[in-house]
Design a protein around this motif. Structure first.
Motif, PDB file in Angstrom:
ATOM      1  N   GLN A  56      -9.369   7.700  -2.269  1.00 29.53           N
ATOM      2  CA  GLN A  56      -9.161   9.275  -2.632  1.00 29.53           C
ATOM      3  C   GLN A  56      -9.742   9.783  -1.753  1.00 29.53           C
ATOM      4  OE1 GLN A  56      -8.651  10.582  -6.675  1.00 29.53           O
ATOM      5  NE2 GLN A  56     -10.364  12.191  -6.340  1.00 29.53           N
ATOM      6  N   SER A 109      -9.354   0.153   4.203  1.00 28.20           N
ATOM      7  CA  SER A 109      -8.996   1.804   3.851  1.00 28.20           C
ATOM      8  C   SER A 109      -9.086   2.255   5.168  1.00 28.20           C
ATOM      9  CB  SER A 109     -10.023   2.021   3.496  1.00 28.20           C
ATOM     10  OG  SER A 109     -11.648   2.128   3.781  1.00 28.20           O
ATOM     11  N   ALA A 162      -2.558   7.202   8.419  1.00 22.98           N
ATOM     12  CA  ALA A 162      -2.352   9.170   7.910  1.00 22.98           C
ATOM     13  C   ALA A 162      -1.943   9.561   9.480  1.00 22.98           C
ATOM     14  CB  ALA A 162      -3.115   8.906   7.384  1.00 22.98           C
ATOM     15  N   SER A 205      -3.022   0.107  -3.289  1.00 19.28           N
ATOM     16  CA  SER A 205      -2.273  -1.044  -2.497  1.00 19.28           C
ATOM     17  C   SER A 205      -2.815  -1.623  -4.373  1.00 19.28           C
ATOM     18  CB  SER A 205      -3.616  -1.231  -1.615  1.00 19.28           C
ATOM     19  OG  SER A 205      -4.260  -1.524  -2.023  1.00 19.28           O
ATOM     20  N   VAL A 213      -5.235   2.845   6.357  1.00 15.10           N
ATOM     21  CA  VAL A 213      -5.271   3.890   5.745  1.00 15.10           C
ATOM     22  C   VAL A 213      -4.762   4.907   6.559  1.00 15.10           C
ATOM     23  CG1 VAL A 213      -5.374   4.826   3.740  1.00 15.10           C
ATOM     24  CG2 VAL A 213      -5.078   2.764   3.558  1.00 15.10           C
ATOM     25  N   THR A 248       1.207  -1.504  -0.053  1.00 11.01           N
ATOM     26  CA  THR A 248       0.083  -0.296   0.186  1.00 11.01           C
ATOM     27  C   THR A 248       1.070   1.233  -0.205  1.00 11.01           C
ATOM     28  OG1 THR A 248      -1.376  -1.461   1.122  1.00 11.01           O
ATOM     29  CG2 THR A 248      -1.848   0.707   1.155  1.00 11.01           C
ATOM     30  N   SER A 293      -4.466   7.034  -1.312  1.00  9.43           N
ATOM     31  CA  SER A 293      -4.079   5.632  -1.257  1.00  9.43           C
ATOM     32  C   SER A 293      -3.826   4.739  -2.450  1.00  9.43           C
ATOM     33  CB  SER A 293      -4.222   4.518  -0.348  1.00  9.43           C
ATOM     34  OG  SER A 293      -5.618   4.278  -0.520  1.00  9.43           O
ATOM     35  N   ARG A 332       3.401   7.457   3.138  1.00 11.34           N
ATOM     36  CA  ARG A 332       4.343   5.587   3.490  1.00 11.34           C
ATOM     37  C   ARG A 332       3.873   4.677   2.503  1.00 11.34           C
ATOM     38  NH1 ARG A 332       4.564   8.705   7.861  1.00 11.34           N
ATOM     39  NH2 ARG A 332       2.408   9.000   9.705  1.00 11.34           N
ATOM     40  N   GLN A 379       0.413   5.176   0.345  1.00 16.43           N
ATOM     41  CA  GLN A 379      -0.604   6.293   1.040  1.00 16.43           C
ATOM     42  C   GLN A 379       0.260   7.587   0.706  1.00 16.43           C
ATOM     43  OE1 GLN A 379      -1.234   4.857   4.643  1.00 16.43           O
ATOM     44  NE2 GLN A 379      -1.675   6.380   5.243  1.00 16.43           N
TER      45      GLN A 379
END
Lengths: 111, 740
Positions: free
Chosen positions: B173, B236, B243, B161, B239, B91, B159, B228, B93
């Motif tokens: 997004q 998600s 984040a 993946s 993520v 992933t 992000s 990252r 992001q």
């Protein structure tokens, strides 16, 4: 916002007499109006030989594009180049020709 | 048309130093080089004052020409990201703040081989939407796009993946909502074809993509925060959690890299806080110390809340070091007199002066007078493009755009970089300006702004037989008052506008020890700037609050990244130039200049030396090459409230300013209808003198146009006379006495 009255050809004559200013109140407004057009395609002066030769050109619209020099508009007098720029911008702003006068020192050689 | 340009590895050199000269020609196979000493660089043929002198140098000769290229655009490179070479699922992001999402494809985070396409590249695609490109090296390249254009100047969490088991690609997004704007999200799914890049020389890039030729392209305009890479497909929710977590390595065991841009602000280094130490570095000076996705506004400085300043702002026209190859080198000989010199390069239809400053041998002075070349200011104005880009330049300067050869060349060459007077393509202000590139306005035979008007002062010194050493702002910044103390007097250029704190302190220290400072310019000592100890040859500005400028500074970003100091006007920092040199900028006007008249204070015997040979009622400087007078362009006045010493004498003030000469923004809290030179009594330059308690003195003319009057009538005029009167006295050993 101030808009130029195309019928005021007296302003063109006033500019031709004294392109370096200072200008009368109405002409000062018109000059500023002509200086506030968009950057792209603005008629400008390009000094091609210091103190000796100036060409009239046009700004491009995008980064990296060359400045376009207009054919036949090369002058050995800065004031003459300024009169030409004024005339071209007047026409662009008003849609009417502004035949300049008193282009002393100008010569019509290609750049 | 310009067919040759070049630059030198340094602007200031001393005997024994080696100067590397780098040259590029355009359509020319040969060029010549020779050394000249620059005396006066004003080449207007009607003035007849241009003067340079040939000096023998080993490098003189004929050289093969070649075109050297430059590449603008900033990015981050993490070299040799070994763990990425073993990546299967992943992933990638980041928080991103795109500023030109619709300007074509732009790279965000990529470990990508362009020659045999493989790896991954998170990008903004040609439609302005997030996309993931993958390749497996067999020619199978796939792209999954979110399909919804990113919003300009809004933060998004993005992000992508890849699941190695299924080949599934998932994109997210998200734009968080605010009090007044709804958030929105887009997701997309597709299939990838991925194999990791095995080439150890392939770096991970951020804010750009690798090109097939080995360089970079597709630069991103905007900010990136908390990028990252994780070695597994994340949900998600995972993520989002990652984040927001400033310590991602403590949350996610599969973290490959988590960069924290809030560390090392002011440096090129980019820190990975993860397990693998995939540290990187920035290229071409993107802006750091900028607001991150989580900026609250409670703090206005990156020093006070670095965790809220974890973004880097990248621009496709950032620039630092052209990195050209050296054409020839010059070891400055021991007997070369201090002065301004240039490697004069010539083709059959063009020439270029690679200009540099030769100081005396280190630790020594070879004259009682130092000319302090304003190299911080020359850098700030390097390759300025306001005449090409700035909508209000013509009405600000009361002129029709008039380009010279150098300007036209810059228009065709955006890669030659910007000045601190310009705006980036994405509309944000330029903060960094470098000398490690050809600077088209730092040479003789260029327009009279920044460097070249200073040669009016050099020409005058030479004409009057006043010996001088040349030192530069960068020297003063490094060596402080100790450099100046070797001189009985220091004379400035016509426009010493930018000063670092060390330079300011150096000048104060010099004055406190009996130094004499002749400020023969205007708009001096105005802005605080910064140099970097790590990245030489570049100046940083933050145009905080107000001042004459073509752009506002970004709120919350008023602190310089190189030093952590608050940027802006020295006046707004509580250290107005009036407290250093008696005067500070009050007005600007570029159409016509005024002239000075003596004041009653000029008849004080303390300043009798200034006016030796000048009549009581004589107008001073009603002539000149800048607007026809000695007081103009940008002018300074005394102001006791801002620190003009109480014993200072205002010995002359200027009159005759035009209706297009205006108070500067910092003088007008409330714009009104009487701000111009015809109506406003504040629009004037004050010629000012004061002594210091240690036997020194300061003399200021407060006008950029002053220097342009020195050469008139063969340097025989009352501006030249008065200036010489001051310098002769400043160079005499007798101390000045404070008035009783």
């Amino acid at each position: 916002m101030y808009e130029i009255d195309p019928s005021r050809t007296d302003l063109i004559e006033e500019f031709d007499r004294n392109p370096g200013g200072p200008h009368g109140a109405e002409l000062a407004l018109a000059v500023n109006r002509l200086r506030l057009g968009p950057m792209g395609e603005r008629f400008i002066i390009v000094c091609t030989r210091r103190g000796r030769e100036w060409a009239v050109g046009r700004m491009p619209t995008a980064r990296g594009q060359p400045v376009e020099l207009l054919e036949g508009l090369v002058f050995d007098d800065y004031a003459a180049a300024a009169r030409e720029v004024f005339r071209l911008r007047w026409r662009a702003a008003t849609g009417r020709d502004a035949a300049s006068r008193g282009r002393s020192g100008s010569r019509g050689t290609a750049p | 048309m310009k067919t040759i340009v070049g630059y030198a590895s340094a602007w200031s050199v001393a005997p024994g130093d080696t100067l590397d000269v780098k040259v590029s020609t355009y359509g020319k196979e040969r060029y010549t080089a020779e050394l000249v000493r620059v005396v006066c660089g004003d080449d207007d043929p009607d003035r007849g004052i241009y003067r340079e002198e040939k000096v023998a140098a080993p490098f003189a000769g004929d050289y093969p020409g070649r075109t050297q290229t430059m590449a603008a655009g900033s990015y981050v490179v993490a070299p040799d990201p070994e763990p990425l070479r073993r990546l299967a699922g992943f992933t990638v992001q980041a928080w991103i703040f795109p500023t030109t999402p619709l300007a074509g494809e732009q790279g965000l985070i990529a470990h990508w081989c362009a020659r045999s396409p493989r790896g991954f590249a998170l990008i903004v695609d040609g439609n302005g939407a997030l996309a993931l490109r993958t390749g497996d090296g067999t020619g199978d390249v796939r792209e999954t796009g979110a399909g919804v254009a990113l919003a300009a100047r809004r933060w998004h969490l993005v992000s992508a993946s890849f699941d190695p088991e299924t080949g599934a690609v998932r994109l997210h997004q998200t734009t968080p909502g605010t009090a007044v704007e709804a958030g929105h999200a887009a997701t997309a799914a597709g299939r990838g074809a991925y194999a990791p890049v095995a080439d150890a020389s392939a770096p991970l890039l951020m804010a750009a993509l690798p090109s097939e030729e080995g360089g970079v392209r597709r630069h991103f305009n905007g900010k990136i925060d908390r990028p990252r890479v994780t070695a597994r497909p994340l949900s998600s929710d995972e993520v989002v959690a990652l984040a927001w977590d400033p310590a991602p390595h403590e949350r996610e065991a599969a973290l490959v890299a988590g960069w924290d841009f809030s560390r090392d602000i002011g440096r090129a280094r980019v820190a990975d806080v993860g397990f693998n130490a995939l540290h990187g570095h920035t290229v071409n000076l993107p802006s750091r110390g900028v607001k991150g996705f989580n900026w609250t506004g409670r703090e206005q400085s990156w020093r006070h809340a670095p965790e809220e300043y974890g973004a880097i702002h990248f621009h496709d026209d950032d620039h630092y070091d052209a990195g050209w190859e050296t054409d020839f080198s010059y070891v400055v000989p021991d007997d070369l007199a201090s002065g301004v010199y240039a490697a004069r390069l010539g083709t059959d239809d063009d020439e270029w002066h690679v200009t540099f400053f030769v100081r005396p041998p280190r630790g020594a002075a070879t004259s009682r007078l130092a000319f302090l070349a304003s190299t911080a200011t020359y850098m700030a104005y390097a390759n300025y493009r306001w005449q090409l880009r700035e909508h209000y330049a013509e009405v600000a300067e009361t002129y029709w755009t008039t380009l010279d050869k150098g300007d036209a060349f810059l228009q065709e060459h955006p890669e030659f970089g910007l000045s601190t007077y310009d705006t980036h393509f994405d509309g944000s202000g330029v903060r960094y300006s470098s000398r490690l590139r050809p600077v088209l306005n730092m040479a003789p035979k260029t327009p009279l702004w920044s460097f070249n008007p200073d040669t009016h002062i050099l020409g005058w010194l030479e004409e009057k037989g006043v010996g001088y050493d040349v030192i530069t702002d960068e020297d003063l910044h490094r060596e402080g008052a100790g450099l100046l103390r070797r001189y009985r007097a220091v004379v400035t250029g016509a426009h010493p506008e930018y000063h670092t704190t060390r330079m300011w302190d150096g000048l104060r220290g010099y004055l406190s020890r009996g130094g004499r400072l002749a400020y023969l310019g205007g708009n001096g000592f105005i802005w605080r700037c910064a140099f970097s100890d790590e990245m030489p040859g570049v100046v940083e500005l933050r145009r905080a609050e107000d001042g004459i400028r073509y752009r506002d500074e970004e709120p919350g970003e008023y602190d310089l990244e190189f030093t952590g100091e608050h940027g802006g006007l020295w006046r707004r920092l509580g250290m107005a130039p009036q407290a250093l040199v008696g005067v500070g900028t009050v007005a600007v006007g570029f159409d016509r200049s005024g002239f000075y008249r003596r004041t009653p204070e000029s008849f004080d015997r303390r300043v009798a030396f200034v006016f030796d040979g000048i009549g009581d009622d004589e107008p001073i400087g009603d002539f000149g090459f800048l607007g026809g007078g000695a007081s103009g362009s940008e002018i300074d006045a005394a102001d006791p409230l801002l620190g003009t010493p109480p014993h200072a004498l205002v010995v002359a003030s200027s009159v005759g300013h035009s209706a297009d000469t205006w108070l500067v923004p910092d003088e007008t809290g409330f714009h009104h209808s009487a701000m111009d030179g015809v109506q406003n009594p504040r629009v004037k330059a004050d010629m000012t003198f004061f002594e210091t308690p240690s036997g020194g003195a300061v003399f200021s003319v407060g006008s950029i146009a002053w220097a342009g009057s020195l050469p008139c009538d063969g340097y025989d005029n009352n501006v030249a006379r008065l200036s010489e009167n001051v310098l002769r006295r400043f160079l005499a050993p007798e101390p000045f006495a404070m008035p009783e």
